[in-house]
Design a protein around this motif. Structure first.
Motif, mmCIF file in Angstrom:
data_model
loop_
_atom_site.group_PDB
_atom_site.id
_atom_site.type_symbol
_atom_site.label_atom_id
_atom_site.label_comp_id
_atom_site.label_asym_id
_atom_site.label_seq_id
_atom_site.Cartn_x
_atom_site.Cartn_y
_atom_site.Cartn_z
ATOM 1 N N CYS A 273 -114.385 120.247 -36.362
ATOM 2 C CA CYS A 273 -113.602 120.338 -37.593
ATOM 3 C C CYS A 273 -112.368 121.125 -37.542
ATOM 4 N N LEU A 274 -112.032 122.299 -36.581
ATOM 5 C CA LEU A 274 -110.972 122.415 -36.103
ATOM 6 C C LEU A 274 -109.925 121.784 -35.735
ATOM 7 N N VAL A 275 -110.475 120.819 -34.721
ATOM 8 C CA VAL A 275 -109.439 119.857 -34.166
ATOM 9 C C VAL A 275 -108.986 118.784 -35.320
ATOM 10 N N ALA A 276 -110.018 118.502 -36.036
ATOM 11 C CA ALA A 276 -109.568 117.542 -37.289
ATOM 12 C C ALA A 276 -108.431 118.256 -38.082
ATOM 13 N N THR A 277 -108.765 119.384 -38.441
ATOM 14 C CA THR A 277 -107.683 120.049 -39.468
ATOM 15 C C THR A 277 -106.506 120.320 -38.777
ATOM 16 N N TRP A 278 -106.448 120.634 -37.484
ATOM 17 C CA TRP A 278 -105.168 120.466 -36.810
ATOM 18 C C TRP A 278 -104.402 119.341 -36.700
ATOM 19 N N LEU A 279 -105.068 118.269 -36.500
ATOM 20 C CA LEU A 279 -104.537 116.995 -36.409
ATOM 21 C C LEU A 279 -104.027 116.758 -37.851
ATOM 22 N N ILE A 280 -104.862 117.036 -39.088
ATOM 23 C CA ILE A 280 -104.392 116.345 -40.075
ATOM 24 C C ILE A 280 -103.050 117.123 -40.624
ATOM 25 N N ARG A 281 -102.905 118.591 -40.189
ATOM 26 C CA ARG A 281 -101.876 119.350 -40.451
ATOM 27 C C ARG A 281 -100.496 118.781 -39.816
ATOM 28 N N LYS A 282 -100.758 118.491 -38.473
ATOM 29 C CA LYS A 282 -99.613 117.938 -37.639
ATOM 30 C C LYS A 282 -99.262 116.338 -38.358
ATOM 31 N N LEU A 283 -100.245 115.638 -38.670
ATOM 32 C CA LEU A 283 -99.930 114.301 -39.141
ATOM 33 C C LEU A 283 -99.329 114.205 -40.714
ATOM 34 N N THR A 284 -99.594 115.280 -41.367
ATOM 35 C CA THR A 284 -98.947 115.405 -42.705
ATOM 36 C C THR A 284 -97.686 116.394 -43.042
ATOM 37 N N ALA A 285 -97.465 116.914 -41.576
ATOM 38 C CA ALA A 285 -96.376 117.726 -41.751
ATOM 39 C C ALA A 285 -95.072 117.134 -42.091
ATOM 40 N N THR A 286 -94.426 117.562 -43.327
ATOM 41 C CA THR A 286 -93.173 117.225 -43.544
ATOM 42 C C THR A 286 -92.140 118.288 -43.667
ATOM 43 N N LYS A 287 -90.631 117.694 -44.086
ATOM 44 C CA LYS A 287 -89.610 118.606 -44.046
ATOM 45 C C LYS A 287 -89.785 119.354 -45.561
ATOM 46 N N ASP A 288 -89.446 120.542 -45.581
ATOM 47 C CA ASP A 288 -89.352 121.306 -46.901
ATOM 48 C C ASP A 288 -88.646 120.688 -48.048
ATOM 49 N N THR A 289 -87.385 119.904 -47.433
ATOM 50 C CA THR A 289 -86.895 119.326 -48.743
ATOM 51 C C THR A 289 -87.330 118.028 -49.167
ATOM 52 N N ILE A 290 -87.083 117.432 -50.376
ATOM 53 C CA ILE A 290 -87.681 116.125 -50.784
ATOM 54 C C ILE A 290 -86.480 115.302 -51.219
ATOM 55 N N GLN A 291 -86.611 114.050 -50.693
ATOM 56 C CA GLN A 291 -85.433 113.230 -51.247
ATOM 57 C C GLN A 291 -85.906 112.397 -52.570
ATOM 58 N N TYR A 292 -85.209 112.292 -53.551
ATOM 59 C CA TYR A 292 -85.759 111.524 -54.771
ATOM 60 C C TYR A 292 -85.021 110.364 -54.867
ATOM 61 N N SER A 293 -83.973 110.057 -54.011
ATOM 62 C CA SER A 293 -83.271 108.745 -54.223
ATOM 63 C C SER A 293 -83.689 107.835 -53.204
#
Length: 293
Positions: A273-293
């Motif tokens: 479960c800990l490894v799965a949580t770490w992988l999900i967080r790594k795979l879903t990591a994004t920049k703080d800024t969001i592009q809308y265009s």
């Protein structure tokens, strides 16, 4: 300085009971589970230390790896089901007629215990008197399957009530996140000529992404350690076809009375479960800024 230190002591005094409670119900059991996984113990007397023999046996245990595969399948289905929950939440948040009624209906499964839900679906899946098979027979299926007795069907038959059980929980979370998005953004997008799909993809989805990441972790990790409904409905059967890691751990510890091996399974599940949580967080990591265009 003394005043600050005094305040810190007061803060520590207030926090201490919670810390002790977490230590007692979370961290100490984890440490004990890890220790018992290194022993051979039937629950009576003193455990015998055997090192990593349980973990070595675990790596060669076909039944355990089958249960791990079933847990992964459940986690995959739970993760994919979030797409459906998010779509429903977007529809409910779009001010459709009767949205309040639908929100209440989706929350009904959350009010029921897992045992009550299991009993309900046992009657739905009953091979002779069940609602599902009666419906299939009424539309021309002569020999509908025994859903919980077929090794190739039982696991997928269990996924439906599990996903139904938690639908209201995730829909409510997504609904709250979407309603928290400023209406001015949607109105501005409409003025610019954006359609509903573009608004959902370019505005609502990016702004709700942090909540979506949390729900992915909750759904996947919760599925990996799922136990109660499966235990009531099939007890891991038939012939281990619906066994998951948590039910296998329970079976080894409380049916075979091998608490050492059961603890090893439980500790492996924790690490998984800990490894799965770490992988999900790594795979879903994004920049703080969001592009809308």
């Amino acid at each position: 300085m003394n005043k600050v230190m005094s305040n810190k002591k007061i803060i520590a005094l207030y926090v201490l009971p919670a810390l002790l409670l977490i230590l007692a119900v979370v961290y100490i059991p984890i440490i004990l589970t890890g220790y018992y996984g290194l022993t051979k113990w039937n629950g009576i007397g003193s455990p015998d230390y055997i090192g990593f023999d349980n973990y070595a046996a675990l790596l060669k245990d076909t039944a355990f790896w089958n249960s791990a595969w079933h847990s992964l399948l459940l986690a995959l289905f739970s993760g994919l089901s979030l797409i459906l929950y998010l779509a429903i939440a977007m529809v409910l948040a779009s001010k459709i007629k009767g949205a309040n009624l639908f929100r209440k209906i989706y929350l009904i499964p959350m009010l029921l215990s897992s045992v009550a839900i299991a009993q309900l679906w046992l009657r739905i899946y009953h091979p002779t008197n069940g609602i599902l098979n009666s419906l299939l027979e009424s539309i021309g299926f002569d020999n509908p399957p025994a859903w919980l007795a077929e090794p190739k069907l039982v696991l997928f038959a269990l996924f439906i009530p599990i996903l139904w059980q938690y639908a209201g929980f995730y829909i409510l979370i997504y609904y709250a996140a979407l309603k928290n998005i400023p209406a001015s953004l949607e109105e501005a997008a409409k003025i610019d000529g954006a359609n509903a799909l573009q608004i959902a993809w370019k505005i609502k989805l990016p702004l709700a992404m942090e909540v979506i990441k949390v729900t992915i972790v909750l759904a996947v990790v919760g599925s990996l350690k799922y136990f109660d409904l499966i235990y009531v409905m099939t007890n891991g059967g038939p012939n281990g076809a619906s066994e998951v890691m948590a039910s296998y751990m329970y079976s080894e510890a409380f049916k075979s009375y091998d608490f050492g091996y059961g603890s090893a399974v439980g500790f492996f599940l924790l690490v998984f479960c800990l490894v799965a949580t770490w992988l999900i967080r790594k795979l879903t990591a994004t920049k703080d800024t969001i592009q809308y265009s």
